[in-house]
Design a protein around this motif. Structure first.
Motif, mmCIF file in Angstrom:
data_model
loop_
_atom_site.group_PDB
_atom_site.id
_atom_site.type_symbol
_atom_site.label_atom_id
_atom_site.label_comp_id
_atom_site.label_asym_id
_atom_site.label_seq_id
_atom_site.Cartn_x
_atom_site.Cartn_y
_atom_site.Cartn_z
ATOM 1 N N ARG A 1 0.835 -1.433 0.015
ATOM 2 C CA ARG A 1 -0.065 0.132 0.042
ATOM 3 C C ARG A 1 0.696 1.272 -0.088
ATOM 4 O O ARG A 1 0.629 2.122 -0.621
ATOM 5 C CB ARG A 1 -0.780 0.013 1.226
ATOM 6 C CG ARG A 1 -2.506 -0.174 0.937
ATOM 7 C CD ARG A 1 -3.159 0.025 2.002
ATOM 8 N NE ARG A 1 -2.799 -0.527 3.387
ATOM 9 C CZ ARG A 1 -2.696 -1.695 3.746
ATOM 10 N NH1 ARG A 1 -3.334 -2.625 2.920
ATOM 11 N NH2 ARG A 1 -2.431 -2.216 4.877
ATOM 12 N N LEU A 2 1.882 1.223 0.896
ATOM 13 C CA LEU A 2 2.825 2.328 0.785
ATOM 14 C C LEU A 2 3.520 2.609 -0.384
ATOM 15 O O LEU A 2 3.561 3.922 -0.915
ATOM 16 C CB LEU A 2 3.777 2.253 1.999
ATOM 17 C CG LEU A 2 3.414 2.477 3.514
ATOM 18 C CD1 LEU A 2 4.214 1.968 4.382
ATOM 19 C CD2 LEU A 2 3.073 4.012 3.530
ATOM 20 N N VAL A 3 3.901 1.500 -0.987
ATOM 21 C CA VAL A 3 4.705 1.648 -2.282
ATOM 22 C C VAL A 3 3.631 2.275 -3.411
ATOM 23 O O VAL A 3 3.965 3.015 -4.087
ATOM 24 C CB VAL A 3 5.353 0.322 -2.927
ATOM 25 C CG1 VAL A 3 5.862 0.481 -4.110
ATOM 26 C CG2 VAL A 3 6.325 -0.131 -1.760
ATOM 27 N N SER A 4 2.445 1.637 -3.340
ATOM 28 C CA SER A 4 1.493 1.952 -4.131
ATOM 29 C C SER A 4 1.209 3.489 -4.119
ATOM 30 O O SER A 4 1.214 4.356 -5.165
ATOM 31 C CB SER A 4 0.108 1.351 -3.910
ATOM 32 O OG SER A 4 -0.728 1.528 -5.078
ATOM 33 N N ASP A 5 1.105 4.037 -2.847
ATOM 34 C CA ASP A 5 0.826 5.489 -2.710
ATOM 35 C C ASP A 5 1.935 6.349 -3.060
ATOM 36 O O ASP A 5 1.984 7.389 -3.782
ATOM 37 C CB ASP A 5 0.547 5.810 -1.248
ATOM 38 C CG ASP A 5 -0.515 5.056 -0.752
ATOM 39 O OD1 ASP A 5 -1.621 4.697 -1.674
ATOM 40 O OD2 ASP A 5 -0.900 5.226 0.428
ATOM 41 N N GLY A 6 3.091 5.992 -2.918
ATOM 42 C CA GLY A 6 4.450 6.584 -3.342
ATOM 43 C C GLY A 6 4.413 6.484 -4.765
ATOM 44 O O GLY A 6 5.072 7.769 -5.294
ATOM 45 N N LEU A 7 4.085 5.635 -5.540
ATOM 46 C CA LEU A 7 4.201 5.500 -6.877
ATOM 47 C C LEU A 7 3.435 6.577 -7.654
ATOM 48 O O LEU A 7 3.552 7.292 -8.352
ATOM 49 C CB LEU A 7 3.928 4.158 -7.375
ATOM 50 C CG LEU A 7 4.809 3.143 -7.241
ATOM 51 C CD1 LEU A 7 4.341 1.801 -7.770
ATOM 52 C CD2 LEU A 7 6.160 3.208 -7.793
ATOM 53 N N GLU A 8 2.131 6.440 -6.906
ATOM 54 C CA GLU A 8 1.170 7.521 -7.271
ATOM 55 C C GLU A 8 1.560 8.938 -7.357
ATOM 56 O O GLU A 8 1.510 9.592 -8.247
ATOM 57 C CB GLU A 8 -0.204 7.234 -6.555
ATOM 58 C CG GLU A 8 -1.446 7.805 -7.279
ATOM 59 C CD GLU A 8 -2.554 7.152 -7.015
ATOM 60 O OE1 GLU A 8 -3.602 7.890 -6.264
ATOM 61 O OE2 GLU A 8 -2.580 5.798 -6.760
ATOM 62 N N ARG A 9 2.139 9.223 -5.960
ATOM 63 C CA ARG A 9 2.618 10.672 -5.877
ATOM 64 C C ARG A 9 3.872 10.900 -6.779
ATOM 65 O O ARG A 9 3.908 12.042 -7.525
ATOM 66 C CB ARG A 9 3.292 10.846 -4.455
ATOM 67 C CG ARG A 9 2.127 11.245 -3.617
ATOM 68 C CD ARG A 9 2.598 11.908 -2.117
ATOM 69 N NE ARG A 9 3.774 10.712 -1.610
ATOM 70 C CZ ARG A 9 3.295 9.739 -0.937
ATOM 71 N NH1 ARG A 9 1.878 9.685 -0.545
ATOM 72 N NH2 ARG A 9 4.283 8.903 -0.382
ATOM 73 N N ALA A 10 4.650 9.893 -7.134
ATOM 74 C CA ALA A 10 5.939 10.287 -7.822
ATOM 75 C C ALA A 10 5.375 10.422 -9.514
ATOM 76 O O ALA A 10 6.163 10.789 -10.092
ATOM 77 C CB ALA A 10 6.990 9.108 -7.762
ATOM 78 N N ALA A 11 4.380 9.609 -9.600
ATOM 79 C CA ALA A 11 4.020 9.678 -10.995
ATOM 80 C C ALA A 11 2.951 10.648 -11.674
ATOM 81 O O ALA A 11 2.338 10.642 -12.587
ATOM 82 C CB ALA A 11 3.508 8.212 -11.464
ATOM 83 N N ALA A 12 2.655 11.526 -10.762
ATOM 84 C CA ALA A 12 1.724 12.617 -11.051
ATOM 85 C C ALA A 12 1.684 13.064 -12.171
ATOM 86 O O ALA A 12 0.441 13.292 -12.925
ATOM 87 C CB ALA A 12 1.900 13.424 -9.715
ATOM 88 N N GLY A 13 2.600 13.520 -12.704
ATOM 89 C CA GLY A 13 2.712 14.011 -14.063
ATOM 90 C C GLY A 13 2.769 13.195 -15.136
ATOM 91 O O GLY A 13 2.538 13.709 -16.356
ATOM 92 N N LEU A 14 2.980 11.952 -15.013
ATOM 93 C CA LEU A 14 3.183 11.174 -16.376
ATOM 94 C C LEU A 14 1.862 10.801 -16.822
ATOM 95 O O LEU A 14 0.752 10.659 -16.099
ATOM 96 C CB LEU A 14 3.754 9.733 -15.673
ATOM 97 C CG LEU A 14 5.103 9.847 -15.219
ATOM 98 C CD1 LEU A 14 5.611 8.424 -14.832
ATOM 99 C CD2 LEU A 14 5.955 10.454 -16.259
ATOM 100 N N PRO A 15 1.784 10.476 -18.066
ATOM 101 C CA PRO A 15 0.579 10.033 -18.754
ATOM 102 C C PRO A 15 0.179 8.748 -18.279
ATOM 103 O O PRO A 15 0.696 8.012 -17.910
ATOM 104 C CB PRO A 15 0.847 10.074 -20.351
ATOM 105 C CG PRO A 15 2.573 9.885 -20.233
ATOM 106 C CD PRO A 15 2.836 10.549 -19.103
ATOM 107 N N GLU A 16 -1.294 8.419 -18.646
ATOM 108 C CA GLU A 16 -1.793 7.329 -18.014
ATOM 109 C C GLU A 16 -1.152 6.102 -18.202
ATOM 110 O O GLU A 16 -0.817 5.218 -17.400
ATOM 111 C CB GLU A 16 -3.323 7.358 -18.659
ATOM 112 C CG GLU A 16 -4.239 6.240 -18.031
ATOM 113 C CD GLU A 16 -4.556 6.604 -16.378
ATOM 114 O OE1 GLU A 16 -4.594 5.733 -15.542
ATOM 115 O OE2 GLU A 16 -4.918 7.821 -16.377
ATOM 116 N N ASP A 17 -0.689 5.917 -19.596
ATOM 117 C CA ASP A 17 -0.104 4.406 -19.794
ATOM 118 C C ASP A 17 1.260 4.449 -19.551
ATOM 119 O O ASP A 17 1.897 3.539 -19.921
ATOM 120 C CB ASP A 17 -0.369 4.324 -21.451
ATOM 121 C CG ASP A 17 0.044 5.334 -22.421
ATOM 122 O OD1 ASP A 17 0.734 6.502 -21.850
ATOM 123 O OD2 ASP A 17 0.276 5.104 -23.484
ATOM 124 N N ALA A 18 2.003 5.549 -18.880
ATOM 125 C CA ALA A 18 3.325 5.269 -18.520
ATOM 126 C C ALA A 18 3.456 5.476 -17.121
ATOM 127 O O ALA A 18 4.447 5.921 -16.611
ATOM 128 C CB ALA A 18 3.983 6.675 -19.321
#
Ligand code: ADP
Ligand code: ZN
Ligand code: ZN
Length: 778
Positions: A699-716
């Protein structure tokens, strides 16, 4: 002056170096690589200096430190011991592979275990190194006076000694071996000033004599055009000083080793040194011999079978400059070669370049980083380059570094690639045959016996996980979501996917109601057969005067067992060498005219997205053992899956068949080299706790990924698969669960995971391992 110091306390939290001040009285002796005594918290600790700078803010990872609060280094415990790359590269490995910095730095330390801090009676600290004694030898040489010396008429010994030394210095040990007890004569002549005796350090581990003729490598009269092209590319990269990567894509037996030898010649002539990595399995007398026969005593060798003394001596040969070429397994990258000018990685695609325990680095990636830092070329050789290397060459660059591929499609001279025959076991089965040898393989073996030649038979069950296969159509059930082979669980009668966790219920043969999902046949059965069974069948089938030599993990336990078995095969008049994947690589026996693969399907259907790539590599490599001499070679591959792209690619010597198929599949299913894949594995004695912990971490990794990927396009965007149990669900009384992170190339997944780990913290009885760019997903 200030120093960045790696404090030797292996805890994940200490992944940054610490800043210390260098007091004036230590400044003269201070250098990068020194071992130092520092205060850490309230206790003394051992540390390694990885960088020096005039201001704290210029040190790596210390930008935010307050100069006034920095404490002084208390003492220098030893002068620099490691390679100039130790500082920057260990920092890089630590961040890239989410591993404690001190553990990464240890890769670079001299062999023999980690030194410890000891307190003397007077309260001062000193470094205690594990004691491996050095050995010395005595060398006898002729003095100039020898020319005028005439031994007494009856002094036969003296004459023999002078004679023996006339071609150069000889050790007392060798003299005494040659002429029992030469000592009195040596003493007599030494007194007269005719000979002198010098003591020098002896290098253990340099004597690996073998009777194998292929262990010598005289330079060929002419390089092939492919070899010349490869060499030109490497020379260009040497001159460019840009840290380029050259992939030498040469079929088996095309003379890649000769390219490495010539390139190393160039580098040595420039006054630089070279490092050659070969897979552990091919660090045989044969390979090592080829380098030693070309570069003599300047070659140091590292492999896992060295004794502690041999390892230390080989290391010291490098440190003192006595060796300028290193040949070794992946850890050879970290030895202290001065003025490194070239790294070669042979069989670049080999999985053994990935370290299985922390730090889980990949030697190819570390070497590429070193090439970039040092501005020298990295040469990757393979007959079956990895999907990663091919993709980077197609792109022309990777993370700002140039990647270029040179092909060597032909073998030198009259040697040809062997003919490949695919024996379809489905057809044999439907015709009622139940033997493990198909008609074509049986006939071919008998022909070899008749012509008194040699054969190699491969039976590979590495990474074997039980699976089901239809004996009539060859179908192997795969996961609907992941397209990897499903693992069969006998206890629960289930097929399970260990990537996503899907479970399917089945009734395999001979249970009533068993049915192939594709053709409906009731022969959907579990696979299984060992090397010893095949050995027994061979011995029963072949005439008595044919030697059958079995090589697998069991028959190669002893120190020299591997070499002895090969020498036995070499010396035999007519023989069959039967073995696991350890016989597939590097062997160069010109009398081998037949290679048989008992069942290719184990390799094809491993529960792993790289199964095809590895199977292709294995089949191509083992095929390459046939027809290396004057007689043409033949390869017979037995399989229930003759239409598999791997089999078709091997059979037609056309890799494009497979590469295109794989590239499409991996791009669609989001697998490397199109994404990065990180395996996070949690182990513990209580399954519930393991599940709870991994759930929290995911869960923590998933949240972290979401934050770090905020600016990326959906499929990347990066995402998580699992958590689920591993293919190997329990080992050593621990439950094993994992999840997999898929992230785009260039995305910094490491720091997301590192910070999630910091947040959950360590827990008693639970161990976590993070494997960035994982190969082993089982
Ligand atoms: P690879 O590493 O590509 O499998 P090797 O370097 O083992 O191939 O070479 C295969 C064989 O060809 C060796 O016996 C080697 O001595 C020989 N060989 C290499 N280059 C040449 C050449 N230019 N001319 C003749 N023989 C060569
Ligand atoms: Zn079927
Ligand atoms: Zn799945």
């Amino acid at each position: 002056m200030y120093a960045a110091v790696v404090v030797d306390i292996p805890a994940r939290a200490l992944s940054e170096p610490f800043a210390y001040a260098v007091p004036a009285h230590l400044a003269d002796d201070m250098a990068v690589g020194c071992t130092v005594l520092v205060a850490f918290g309230h206790r003394p600790a051992l540390g390694y200096v990885i960088a020096l700078a005039p201001a704290v803010s210029e040190l790596p990872g210390a930008a935010d430190l307050d100069e006034a609060r920095v404490r002084p280094i208390e003492a220098i415990l030893s002068p620099p011991v490691c390679s100039e790359f130790a500082g920057p590269v260990s920092l890089w490995i630590s961040r890239e592979y989410v591993a404690p910095l001190s553990e990464c730095l240890r890769l670079f330390l001299p062999p023999g275990g980690t030194p410890r801090l000891r307190k003397d009676e007077d309260g001062s600290y000193r470094l205690e190194r594990p004691a491996v004694p050095e050995v010395h030898e005595r060398v006898v040489s002729l003095c100039p006076q020898a020319a005028d010396y005439e031994p007494p008429v009856r002094a036969t010994r003296q004459r023999q000694l002078i004679e023996a030394l006339s071609c150069g210095p000889v050790t007392t040990r060798e003299l005494n071996l040659l002429y029992t007890d030469m000592s009195p004569a040596i003493r007599a002549l030494e007194r007269r000033g005719v000979v002198r005796v010098d003591e020098r350090r002896a290098w253990r581990g340099c004597d690996d004599g073998t009777t194998l003729s292929s262990a010598r490598a005289a330079a060929p009269a002419r390089l092939t055009s492919g070899q010349r092209e490869a060499l030109a590319a490497i020379e260009g990269a040497i001159d460019a000083h840009a840290g380029d990567v050259i992939v030498v894509d040469g079929v088996t037996g095309s003379g890649k080793t000769e390219v490495y030898l010539s390139a190393i010649d160039r580098v040595l002539a420039l006054g630089k040194s070279a490092c050659v990595l070969v897979p552990e399995i091919s660090l045989t007398a044969q390979t090592v011999g080829r380098f030693r026969s070309r570069f003599g005593g300047t070659v140091a060798v590292f492999h896992s079978r060295l004794s502690a003394g041999e390892r230390l001596d080989q290391w010291d040969m490098v440190r003192t400059g006595a060796a300028r070429v290193v040949v070794g397994a992946r850890s050879a990258l970290f030895c202290p070669l001065a003025n490194l000018g070239l790294i070669v990685i042979d069989e670049e695609h080999e999985q053994s370049y990935k370290q299985g325990s922390s730090p889980r680095y990949h030697a190819r990636e570390v070497a590429a980083h070193m090439a970039r830092v040092g501005g020298f070329p990295l040469v990757l050789g393979s007959a079956t380059p990895s999907a990663e290397a091919l993709a980077r060459c197609r792109a022309g660059s990777h993370l700002g570094q140039t990647w270029r591929r040179v092909e060597m499609p032909e073998r030198p001279g009259a040697s040809r690639l062997p003919e490949i025959v695919v024996a379809d076991l489905r057809r044999e089965f439907s015709q009622g045959a139940r033997s493990m040898f198909s008609r074509p393989l049986y006939d071919a073996l008998m022909e070899v016996v008749q012509r008194r030649e040699k054969a190699v038979l491969l039976h590979n069950r590495r990474g074997f996980a039980p699976f089901l296969m239809c004996r009539e159509c060859g179908c192997v059930p795969t996961c609907d979501h992941c397209s990897t082979a499903l693992t069969y669980h006998e206890r629960t009668h289930t097929l399970e996917c260990h990537t996503c966790g899907a479970v399917y219920h089945v009734r395999p043969y001979p249970a009533p109601g068993s049915a192939c999902p594709r053709c409906g046949s009731r022969y959907l059965a579990k696979m299984g057969m060992g090397t010893q069974q095949i050995e027994d069948a061979l011995v029963a089938m072949l005439p008595d005067d044919v030697e059958v030599i079995r090589m697998d993990a069991d028959s190669t336990r002893g120190k020299d067992a591997h070499k002895r078995l090969l020498e036995q095969f070499d010396a035999a008049e007519c023989a069959v060498l039967l073995g696991t994947q350890m016989i597939a690589k590097g062997l160069d026996f010109p009398e081998v005219t037949l290679v048989g693969v008992v069942l290719a399907d184990y390799a094809l259907k491993m529960p792993d997205f790289r199964a095809s790539e590895r199977a292709y590599d294995l089949l191509e490599q083992v095929s390459g053992r046939a027809g290396r001499g004057e007689h043409p070679g033949r390869v017979i591959i037995q399989t229930y899956l003759p239409d598999d792209p791997v089999i078709r690619a091997v059979a037609t010597h056309d890799r494009a068949v497979l590469v295109d198929h794989e590239a499409k599949q991996r791009r669609e299913a989001l697998y490397p080299p199109y994404v990065r894949l990180t395996n996070v594995l949690v182990r513990g004695s209580y399954e519930r706790e393991v599940q709870r912990y991994i759930g929290e971490l995911a869960r923590l990794v998933s949240d972290g990924l979401e934050r770090a990927a905020a600016g990326l396009p959906e499929d990347a965007r990066p995402f998580i698969m699992g958590p689920t149990s591993c293919v190997i669900e329990r080992a050593k009384d621990s439950y094993r669960h994992h999840f997999i992170v898929k992230s785009p190339i260039g995305f910094d997944v490491s720091s997301v995971i590192a910070s999630a780990l910091d947040t959950v913290g360590a827990r008693r009885g639970i161990s976590v391992s993070v494997d960035v760019d994982a190969y082993d997903l089982m």
